[in-house]
Scaffold this motif. Structure first.
Motif, PDB file in Angstrom:
ATOM      1  N   TYR A 257       0.604  -0.885   0.066  1.00 61.34           N
ATOM      2  CA  TYR A 257       0.284   0.327   0.295  1.00 61.34           C
ATOM      3  C   TYR A 257       0.493   1.418  -0.042  1.00 61.34           C
ATOM      4  N   ALA A 258       2.112   1.301   0.083  1.00 62.13           N
ATOM      5  CA  ALA A 258       3.252   2.485  -0.193  1.00 62.13           C
ATOM      6  C   ALA A 258       2.634   3.032  -1.851  1.00 62.13           C
ATOM      7  N   ARG A 259       2.888   4.212  -1.358  1.00 64.59           N
ATOM      8  CA  ARG A 259       2.997   5.096  -2.526  1.00 64.59           C
ATOM      9  C   ARG A 259       2.757   4.496  -4.017  1.00 64.59           C
ATOM     10  N   VAL A 260       4.155   3.983  -4.117  1.00 58.69           N
ATOM     11  CA  VAL A 260       4.761   4.129  -5.134  1.00 58.69           C
ATOM     12  C   VAL A 260       4.374   2.385  -5.589  1.00 58.69           C
ATOM     13  N   ASN A 261       3.437   1.461  -4.981  1.00 57.85           N
ATOM     14  CA  ASN A 261       3.407  -0.026  -5.706  1.00 57.85           C
ATOM     15  C   ASN A 261       1.377   0.651  -6.084  1.00 57.85           C
ATOM     16  N   LYS A 262       0.542   1.748  -5.521  1.00 58.81           N
ATOM     17  CA  LYS A 262      -0.698   2.036  -6.238  1.00 58.81           C
ATOM     18  C   LYS A 262      -0.437   1.448  -7.183  1.00 58.81           C
ATOM     19  N   GLU A 263       0.285   2.011  -8.087  1.00 54.50           N
ATOM     20  CA  GLU A 263      -0.253   1.477  -9.885  1.00 54.50           C
ATOM     21  C   GLU A 263      -0.189   0.103  -9.856  1.00 54.50           C
ATOM     22  N   ASN A 264       0.688  -0.249  -9.797  1.00 47.99           N
ATOM     23  CA  ASN A 264       1.109  -2.243  -9.538  1.00 47.99           C
ATOM     24  C   ASN A 264      -0.612  -2.342  -9.308  1.00 47.99           C
ATOM     25  N   ASN A 265      -0.857  -2.116  -8.121  1.00 54.04           N
ATOM     26  CA  ASN A 265      -1.872  -2.856  -7.440  1.00 54.04           C
ATOM     27  C   ASN A 265      -3.308  -3.011  -8.751  1.00 54.04           C
ATOM     28  N   LYS A 266      -3.398  -1.852  -9.376  1.00 54.06           N
ATOM     29  CA  LYS A 266      -4.366  -1.692 -10.193  1.00 54.06           C
ATOM     30  C   LYS A 266      -4.171  -3.087 -11.111  1.00 54.06           C
ATOM     31  N   VAL A 267      -3.391  -2.523 -11.579  1.00 57.00           N
ATOM     32  CA  VAL A 267      -3.018  -4.520 -12.780  1.00 57.00           C
ATOM     33  C   VAL A 267      -3.282  -5.444 -11.680  1.00 57.00           C
ATOM     34  N   ILE A 268      -3.496  -5.424 -10.578  1.00 56.40           N
ATOM     35  CA  ILE A 268      -2.307  -7.581 -10.064  1.00 56.40           C
ATOM     36  C   ILE A 268      -4.300  -7.307  -9.541  1.00 56.40           C
ATOM     37  N   ASN A 269      -5.015  -6.302  -9.569  1.00 61.83           N
ATOM     38  CA  ASN A 269      -6.199  -6.659  -8.986  1.00 61.83           C
ATOM     39  C   ASN A 269      -7.555  -6.662 -10.493  1.00 61.83           C
ATOM     40  N   ALA A 270      -6.915  -6.622 -11.404  1.00 63.58           N
ATOM     41  CA  ALA A 270      -7.675  -6.242 -12.735  1.00 63.58           C
ATOM     42  C   ALA A 270      -7.305  -7.978 -12.881  1.00 63.58           C
ATOM     43  N   VAL A 271      -6.430  -7.955 -12.816  1.00 65.98           N
ATOM     44  CA  VAL A 271      -6.171  -9.913 -13.487  1.00 65.98           C
ATOM     45  C   VAL A 271      -7.163 -10.648 -12.896  1.00 65.98           C
ATOM     46  N   ALA A 272      -6.961 -10.755 -10.659  1.00 61.86           N
ATOM     47  CA  ALA A 272      -7.307 -11.256 -10.397  1.00 61.86           C
ATOM     48  C   ALA A 272      -9.309 -11.187 -10.486  1.00 61.86           C
ATOM     49  N   ALA A 273      -9.648 -10.247 -11.144  1.00 57.17           N
ATOM     50  CA  ALA A 273     -11.337  -9.899 -11.359  1.00 57.17           C
ATOM     51  C   ALA A 273     -11.499 -10.772 -12.579  1.00 57.17           C
ATOM     52  N   VAL A 274     -10.660 -11.750 -14.077  1.00 56.35           N
ATOM     53  CA  VAL A 274     -10.791 -12.316 -14.724  1.00 56.35           C
ATOM     54  C   VAL A 274     -10.952 -13.705 -13.837  1.00 56.35           C
ATOM     55  N   ILE A 275      -8.953 -13.775 -13.775  1.00 61.42           N
ATOM     56  CA  ILE A 275      -8.505 -14.770 -13.431  1.00 61.42           C
ATOM     57  C   ILE A 275      -9.384 -16.045 -12.008  1.00 61.42           C
ATOM     58  N   TRP A 276      -9.761 -14.781 -11.276  1.00 57.95           N
ATOM     59  CA  TRP A 276     -10.670 -16.036 -10.850  1.00 57.95           C
ATOM     60  C   TRP A 276     -12.386 -16.889 -11.131  1.00 57.95           C
ATOM     61  N   PRO A 277     -13.300 -15.361 -11.109  1.00 61.46           N
ATOM     62  CA  PRO A 277     -14.349 -16.386 -12.390  1.00 61.46           C
ATOM     63  C   PRO A 277     -13.862 -17.994 -12.866  1.00 61.46           C
ATOM     64  N   LEU A 278     -12.859 -16.894 -14.047  1.00 64.26           N
ATOM     65  CA  LEU A 278     -12.265 -18.026 -14.597  1.00 64.26           C
ATOM     66  C   LEU A 278     -12.084 -19.921 -13.820  1.00 64.26           C
ATOM     67  N   ALA A 279     -11.918 -19.755 -12.953  1.00 64.85           N
ATOM     68  CA  ALA A 279     -11.127 -21.076 -12.149  1.00 64.85           C
ATOM     69  C   ALA A 279     -12.488 -21.625 -12.242  1.00 64.85           C
ATOM     70  N   VAL A 280     -13.482 -20.587 -11.124  1.00 63.06           N
ATOM     71  CA  VAL A 280     -15.216 -21.085 -10.752  1.00 63.06           C
ATOM     72  C   VAL A 280     -15.336 -22.218 -12.064  1.00 63.06           C
ATOM     73  N   ALA A 281     -15.633 -21.186 -13.322  1.00 67.52           N
ATOM     74  CA  ALA A 281     -16.105 -21.738 -14.411  1.00 67.52           C
ATOM     75  C   ALA A 281     -15.590 -23.323 -15.385  1.00 67.52           C
ATOM     76  N   ILE A 282     -14.378 -22.511 -15.214  1.00 70.98           N
ATOM     77  CA  ILE A 282     -13.844 -24.692 -15.091  1.00 70.98           C
ATOM     78  C   ILE A 282     -13.892 -25.705 -14.834  1.00 70.98           C
TER      79      ILE A 282
END
Lengths: 321, 115
Positions: A257-282
């Protein structure tokens, strides 16, 4: 003398760092040093001398006005959080950690119930139903439980919406920061213990599976059900204690949650939003269509592992030194 | 103790007076103000340096560095001709101010203990 230098530095902290200001600061320091030395020579104690020098410093606004300093930088000052805001956030975060934990718990239990229903109908315990029928009937509690779980997550999401300012940049008064650090410190043993407990549960959970295989009269699917139950408890522990800990980290802006890491978190959150529902579907498709219930649960640990690898690598690659 | 509000318009006069005879530096000036006023007026650091800045900008004083005997470099201030003229002006202004304000002072109402 150290105290006086620090005092002066503090006074000039909000002023622009220009050559003029530096030379003014030097002049003031020389003057204060002269005064301090003379007070000491006249038998004043260290504290008395410092006290007099500081009390005769005056008001920095006078210099600001005289030198016509434009304090444009001041506009960029971040909002200061109050005790009340921080305490309310920590309280709500604790409550909502429980709600999210229960939500996820219900989703996993839903999967366990589905598998249980299939097993029961395969064993002929549900009168007149075949395995497929069991799967379809099992879907009903799965969907109900998942709906309930998702409902809880949305509820907690909207509740936490009130504390959106925690996600933005802010400043904490020093005493408040100290108090949060103390609270985090006090919580740390509980957090460590809960993490160990969760990991131990996860490691031990396949035992249920081995037992089911070892005693041939028990079905492997029952083993999977028990495994999922244990995992769901572990996941609840991870989420509940983890979110409380995360709350402190967000307030103190450390680690991810350090200021520099904020941008990285956005990408990771976006990937998480795709990958987990995909796992449930599989998981659902491989079970419903290909009858792989005894093994397809493995998509979740694999997804978790791959996701952890991805976010770790992503953060490492984007790290700015 | 004198309130800084009342004396504000005359800080320049006080500093110029102290520079009339010889150049001086920050602490010496503030110490002289304290002593000459019988400790009734202690000038704040920020007030002193605001005044230096104002006086320099108007060309009434100028600054220079002087090596002290023990090797320390100090910033000194010296009055200019414009500064002397300005000082004279301010003194005349004060005479007038004093004369006017005195007409509005009822001597018998002043509590003697305050002096």
């Amino acid at each position: 003398m150290e105290t006086i230098i620090n005092y002066l530095e503090n006074m000039f902290a909000t002023l622009p760092k220009t050559k003029q200001m530096n030379s003014l600061k030097e002049d003031l320091l020389a003057n204060m040093e002269d005064k301090y030395n003379e007070l000491k020579r006249n038998g004043k104690t260290e504290n008395e001398a410092i006290g007099i020098v500081i009390s005769e410093f005056g008001n920095i606004d006078e210099l600001v006005k005289e030198f016509g300093i434009k304090l444009e930088e001041k506009k960029e000052q971040l909002p200061m959080l109050t005790d009340d805001q921080v305490n309310k956030y920590l309280e709500a975060n604790k409550k909502m950690s429980k709600v999210i934990g229960i939500g996820v718990f219900l989703c996993i239990i839903g999967a366990a119930v589905l598998i249980l229903m299939i097993q029961l109908s395969e064993d002929g315990l549900l009168t007149g139903l075949t395995g497929d029928a069991g799967a379809i009937i099992g879907l009903v509690p799965l969907l109900v439980l998942v709906a309930l779980g998702v409902g809880l997550m949305i509820y907690s999401g909207t509740t936490m919406e009130r504390f959106k300012y925690i996600e933005d940049d802010f400043e904490l008064p020093t005493y408040l920061k100290k108090s949060i650090e103390n609270k985090m410190e006090a919580f740390h043993p509980t957090y460590t213990l809960s993490t160990i407990l969760g990991v131990v549960l996860c490691i031990l959970s396949p035992i249920a599976l081995f037992m089911a295989v070892a005693f041939n009269n028990y079905s492997i699917l029952l083993g999977v059900v028990i495994l999922l139950l244990i995992v769901s408890i572990a996941v609840y522990i991870f989420i509940y204690f983890g979110s409380i800990y995360t709350g402190y980290k967000k307030l103190l802006k450390i680690d991810e949650y350090a200021r520099v890491n904020k941008e990285n978190n956005k990408v990771i959150n976006a990937v998480a939003a795709v990958i987990w529902p995909l796992a449930v579907a599989i998981f659902l498709i491989s079970g419903m269509v290909y009858h792989q219930w005894h093994i397809n649960w493995i998509v979740f640990p694999i997804t978790g592992l791959l996701f952890a690898m991805f976010s770790g690598a992503y953060n490492a690659l984007n790290e700015k030194d | 103790m004198i309130s800084s509000d009342v004396i504000r318009g005359y800080n320049d006069t006080i500093i110029l007076y102290l520079l009339l005879n010889e150049a001086s530096y920050g602490y010496e000036i503030s110490k002289n103000i304290k002593e000459l006023s019988d400790e009734k007026y202690i000038i704040k650091e920020t007030t002193l340096y605001s005044a230096f800045n104002r006086l320099m900008k108007n060309g009434y004083i100028e600054s220079f560095f002087k090596e002290e005997t023990h090797g320390k470099r100090r910033k000194y201030y010296r009055i200019t001709q414009a500064g002397i003229d300005y000082y004279r002006e301010k003194c005349t202004e004060w005479e007038l101010t004093k004369e006017v304000i005195n007409r509005f002072v009822r001597e018998e109402l002043i509590n003697g203990n305050n002096h």
